[in-house]
Design an enzyme around this catalytic site. Structure first.
Site, PDB file in Angstrom:
ATOM      1  N   GLU A  27       0.361   4.500  -2.825  1.00  0.00           N
ATOM      2  CA  GLU A  27      -0.987   4.325  -2.267  1.00  0.00           C
ATOM      3  C   GLU A  27      -1.807   5.613  -2.299  1.00  0.00           C
ATOM      4  O   GLU A  27      -3.012   5.594  -2.544  1.00  0.00           O
ATOM      5  CB  GLU A  27      -0.901   3.817  -0.811  1.00  0.00           C
ATOM      6  CG  GLU A  27      -0.429   2.385  -0.676  1.00  0.00           C
ATOM      7  CD  GLU A  27       1.084   2.228  -0.574  1.00  0.00           C
ATOM      8  OE1 GLU A  27       1.820   3.185  -0.910  1.00  0.00           O
ATOM      9  OE2 GLU A  27       1.534   1.155  -0.142  1.00  0.00           O
ATOM     10  N   ALA A  38       0.241  -4.423  -2.944  1.00  0.00           N
ATOM     11  CA  ALA A  38      -0.933  -5.223  -2.605  1.00  0.00           C
ATOM     12  C   ALA A  38      -1.818  -5.328  -3.839  1.00  0.00           C
ATOM     13  O   ALA A  38      -1.780  -4.453  -4.713  1.00  0.00           O
ATOM     14  CB  ALA A  38      -1.679  -4.564  -1.459  1.00  0.00           C
ATOM     15  N   GLY A  95       3.082  -2.160  -1.155  1.00  0.00           N
ATOM     16  CA  GLY A  95       3.417  -3.311  -0.321  1.00  0.00           C
ATOM     17  C   GLY A  95       4.704  -3.996  -0.745  1.00  0.00           C
ATOM     18  O   GLY A  95       5.338  -4.679   0.069  1.00  0.00           O
ATOM     19  N   GLU A 148       7.286  -2.132   1.003  1.00  0.00           N
ATOM     20  CA  GLU A 148       7.116  -2.406   2.445  1.00  0.00           C
ATOM     21  C   GLU A 148       7.592  -3.806   2.826  1.00  0.00           C
ATOM     22  O   GLU A 148       8.123  -4.021   3.919  1.00  0.00           O
ATOM     23  CB  GLU A 148       5.651  -2.191   2.823  1.00  0.00           C
ATOM     24  CG  GLU A 148       5.263  -0.719   2.736  1.00  0.00           C
ATOM     25  CD  GLU A 148       3.770  -0.495   2.886  1.00  0.00           C
ATOM     26  OE1 GLU A 148       3.003  -1.048   2.062  1.00  0.00           O
ATOM     27  OE2 GLU A 148       3.363   0.214   3.820  1.00  0.00           O
TER      28      GLU A 148
HETATM   29  C1  LIG Z   1      -0.882  -1.815   2.024  1.00  0.00           C
HETATM   30  C2  LIG Z   1      -0.406  -1.864   0.658  1.00  0.00           C
HETATM   31  C3  LIG Z   1      -1.068  -1.184  -0.347  1.00  0.00           C
HETATM   32  C4  LIG Z   1      -0.585  -1.259  -1.717  1.00  0.00           C
HETATM   33  O1  LIG Z   1       0.439  -1.851  -2.003  1.00  0.00           O
HETATM   34  S1  LIG Z   1      -1.541  -0.488  -2.904  1.00  0.00           S
HETATM   35  C5  LIG Z   1      -0.782  -0.926  -4.439  1.00  0.00           C
HETATM   36  C6  LIG Z   1       0.441  -0.105  -4.735  1.00  0.00           C
HETATM   37  N1  LIG Z   1       0.951  -0.428  -6.042  1.00  0.00           N
HETATM   38  C7  LIG Z   1       0.626   0.252  -7.156  1.00  0.00           C
HETATM   39  O2  LIG Z   1      -0.157   1.198  -7.127  1.00  0.00           O
HETATM   40  C8  LIG Z   1       1.245  -0.208  -8.447  1.00  0.00           C
HETATM   41  C9  LIG Z   1       0.206  -0.716  -9.402  1.00  0.00           C
HETATM   42  N2  LIG Z   1       0.797  -1.156 -10.658  1.00  0.00           N
HETATM   43  C10 LIG Z   1       1.239  -0.292 -11.587  1.00  0.00           C
HETATM   44  O3  LIG Z   1       1.212   0.912 -11.435  1.00  0.00           O
HETATM   45  C11 LIG Z   1       1.785  -0.868 -12.857  1.00  0.00           C
HETATM   46  O4  LIG Z   1       1.305  -2.176 -12.982  1.00  0.00           O
HETATM   47  C12 LIG Z   1       3.320  -0.921 -12.919  1.00  0.00           C
HETATM   48  C13 LIG Z   1       3.857   0.513 -13.001  1.00  0.00           C
HETATM   49  C14 LIG Z   1       3.907  -1.614 -11.697  1.00  0.00           C
HETATM   50  C15 LIG Z   1       3.756  -1.722 -14.179  1.00  0.00           C
HETATM   51  O5  LIG Z   1       3.146  -1.199 -15.318  1.00  0.00           O
HETATM   52  P1  LIG Z   1       3.200  -2.080 -16.686  1.00  0.00           P
HETATM   53  O6  LIG Z   1       4.580  -2.526 -16.954  1.00  0.00           O
HETATM   54  O7  LIG Z   1       2.514  -1.246 -17.734  1.00  0.00           O
HETATM   55  O8  LIG Z   1       2.340  -3.401 -16.383  1.00  0.00           O
HETATM   56  P2  LIG Z   1       0.754  -3.510 -16.211  1.00  0.00           P
HETATM   57  O9  LIG Z   1       0.145  -3.842 -17.528  1.00  0.00           O
HETATM   58  O10 LIG Z   1       0.207  -2.342 -15.490  1.00  0.00           O
HETATM   59  O11 LIG Z   1       0.655  -4.777 -15.209  1.00  0.00           O
HETATM   60  C16 LIG Z   1       0.666  -6.117 -15.664  1.00  0.00           C
HETATM   61  C17 LIG Z   1      -0.503  -6.835 -15.009  1.00  0.00           C
HETATM   62  O12 LIG Z   1      -0.291  -6.798 -13.587  1.00  0.00           O
HETATM   63  C18 LIG Z   1      -1.434  -6.239 -12.969  1.00  0.00           C
HETATM   64  N3  LIG Z   1      -1.028  -5.519 -11.768  1.00  0.00           N
HETATM   65  C19 LIG Z   1       0.072  -4.746 -11.604  1.00  0.00           C
HETATM   66  N4  LIG Z   1       0.118  -4.255 -10.366  1.00  0.00           N
HETATM   67  C20 LIG Z   1      -0.964  -4.735  -9.722  1.00  0.00           C
HETATM   68  C21 LIG Z   1      -1.481  -4.574  -8.404  1.00  0.00           C
HETATM   69  N5  LIG Z   1      -0.837  -3.862  -7.470  1.00  0.00           N
HETATM   70  N6  LIG Z   1      -2.630  -5.209  -8.088  1.00  0.00           N
HETATM   71  C22 LIG Z   1      -3.277  -5.962  -8.994  1.00  0.00           C
HETATM   72  N7  LIG Z   1      -2.828  -6.153 -10.258  1.00  0.00           N
HETATM   73  C23 LIG Z   1      -1.696  -5.541 -10.606  1.00  0.00           C
HETATM   74  C24 LIG Z   1      -2.013  -5.290 -13.999  1.00  0.00           C
HETATM   75  O13 LIG Z   1      -3.358  -4.999 -13.719  1.00  0.00           O
HETATM   76  C25 LIG Z   1      -1.824  -6.102 -15.249  1.00  0.00           C
HETATM   77  O14 LIG Z   1      -2.832  -7.076 -15.312  1.00  0.00           O
HETATM   78  P3  LIG Z   1      -3.701  -7.253 -16.663  1.00  0.00           P
HETATM   79  O15 LIG Z   1      -2.696  -7.735 -17.690  1.00  0.00           O
HETATM   80  O16 LIG Z   1      -4.716  -8.313 -16.319  1.00  0.00           O
HETATM   81  O17 LIG Z   1      -4.291  -5.957 -17.013  1.00  0.00           O
END
Ligand SMILES: C/C=C/C(=O)SCCNC(=O)CCNC(=O)[C@H](O)C(C)(C)COP(=O)(O)OP(=O)(O)OC[C@H]1O[C@@H](n2cnc3c(N)ncnc32)[C@H](O)[C@@H]1OP(=O)(O)O
Length: 257
Positions: free
Chosen positions: A131, A64, A108, A111
């Site tokens: 999460e 998400a 998500g 999921e």
């Molecule tokens: C009910 C459901 C709840 C949920 O799903 S809560 C969310 C659960 N997911 C996470 O916690 C994962 C979050 N993302 C990460 O940990 C990392 O990303 C990754 C490990 C997947 C990849 O890391 P890397 O390869 O270093 O890429 P990067 O620079 O972190 O990401 C590229 C751009 O994508 C944005 N992004 C990634 N995941 C999300 C997200 N879940 N929500 C919003 N933005 C996201 C970043 O911020 C960034 O953006 P910018 O270049 O502007 O800094």
């Protein structure tokens, strides 16, 4: 944020691609709204028989959209407007849905894959429920589907730690059915879709309903549903045609009724 491509040997497979590369397909409201609309369009179009849902080679979906969620309060997600409106459209689609997961499928993202009927993974796929590490819990079925699809110990470990697991580990615990080289994944998912699409769409829908019942009911209730669905196939032309074709040693021609 979503692309829909017609594919497959008989051009009856819908390839739906999550396409928000700048945020690794993070599931923002707009993406989920578009996904829901696309799924319903395919569901109601009888020229599509099977759906393949995929993302990019880097990310199926990184969960998400955390930046969108960060602004919300309890009243926003509980009362004011349903943050998860449309998110479970996928689970209610009657046509078979195959997830083709490459790269990150976190939160998500995992999921979403768990709402599909079959999960194929690329070798670079990474699953997890992070999460807990951002102060919340899985809210799209993670805490309920992991225990049903794997077991309590695995589900607890995944959801309590936020640890990620590889495609091969996901296969070992029963989350995914097959693992392929990353670049072949989508083609393999379409080959599978073609094999399903060769069967009567009416009967395929009935099979999906019956297997899905196993995750919603007790064994006895499920067996009762299966028996009635089995009996109901005897009211269809496709059941008559399928059995006649077998006896006459020819390919069946499905009419869909
Ligand atoms: C009910 C459901 C709840 C949920 O799903 S809560 C969310 C659960 N997911 C996470 O916690 C994962 C979050 N993302 C990460 O940990 C990392 O990303 C990754 C490990 C997947 C990849 O890391 P890397 O390869 O270093 O890429 P990067 O620079 O972190 O990401 C590229 C751009 O994508 C944005 N992004 C990634 N995941 C999300 C997200 N879940 N929500 C919003 N933005 C996201 C970043 O911020 C960034 O953006 P910018 O270049 O502007 O800094």
């Amino acid at each position: 944020m979503i692309t829909l491509t017609r594919t497959g040997a008989a051009e009856n497979v819908a390839l739906i691609t999550l396409n928000r590369p700048t945020a690794l397909n993070a599931l923002c409201r707009q993406l989920m709204q578009e996904l829901s609309e696309t799924l319903l369009k395919v569901e109601h179009d009888s020229t599509y028989n099977v759906i393949v849902l995929t993302g990019s080679e880097k990310a199926f979906a990184a969960g998400a959209d955390i930046k969108e969620m960060a602004k919300l309060e309890f009243a926003d997600v509980f009362q004011k407007d349903d943050f998860f409106a449309n998110w479970d459209t996928l689970y209610h689609i009657a046509k078979p849905v195959i997830a083709a997961v490459n790269g990150f499928a976190l939160g998500g993202g995992t999921e979403l894959a768990l709402m599909c009927d079959i999960i194929y993974a690329g070798e670079n796929a990474v699953f997890g429920q992070p999460e807990v590490s951002i102060g919340t819990i899985p809210g799209l079925g993670g805490t309920q589907r992991w225990p049903r699809f794997t077991n309590k110990s695995i589900a607890m470990e995944i959801c309590l730690t936020g640890d990620r697991i590889s495609a091969h580990d996901a296969k070992e615990v029963g989350l995914v059915s097959k693992v392929f080289p990353t670049q072949q994944l989508v083609a393999e998912a379409v080959i599978l879709a073609d094999r399903i699409a060769k069967n009567s769409p009416l009967i395929v829908k009935t099979v999906k309903k019956s297997v899905g019942t196993a995750y919603e009911t007790s064994l006895n209730q499920g067996l009762e549903v299966e028996k009635h669905l089995f009996q109901s196939t005897f009211a269809t032309n496709d059941r008559r045609e399928g059995m006649s074709a077998f006896s006459e040693k020819r390919a069946a021609k499905w009419s869909g009724n």
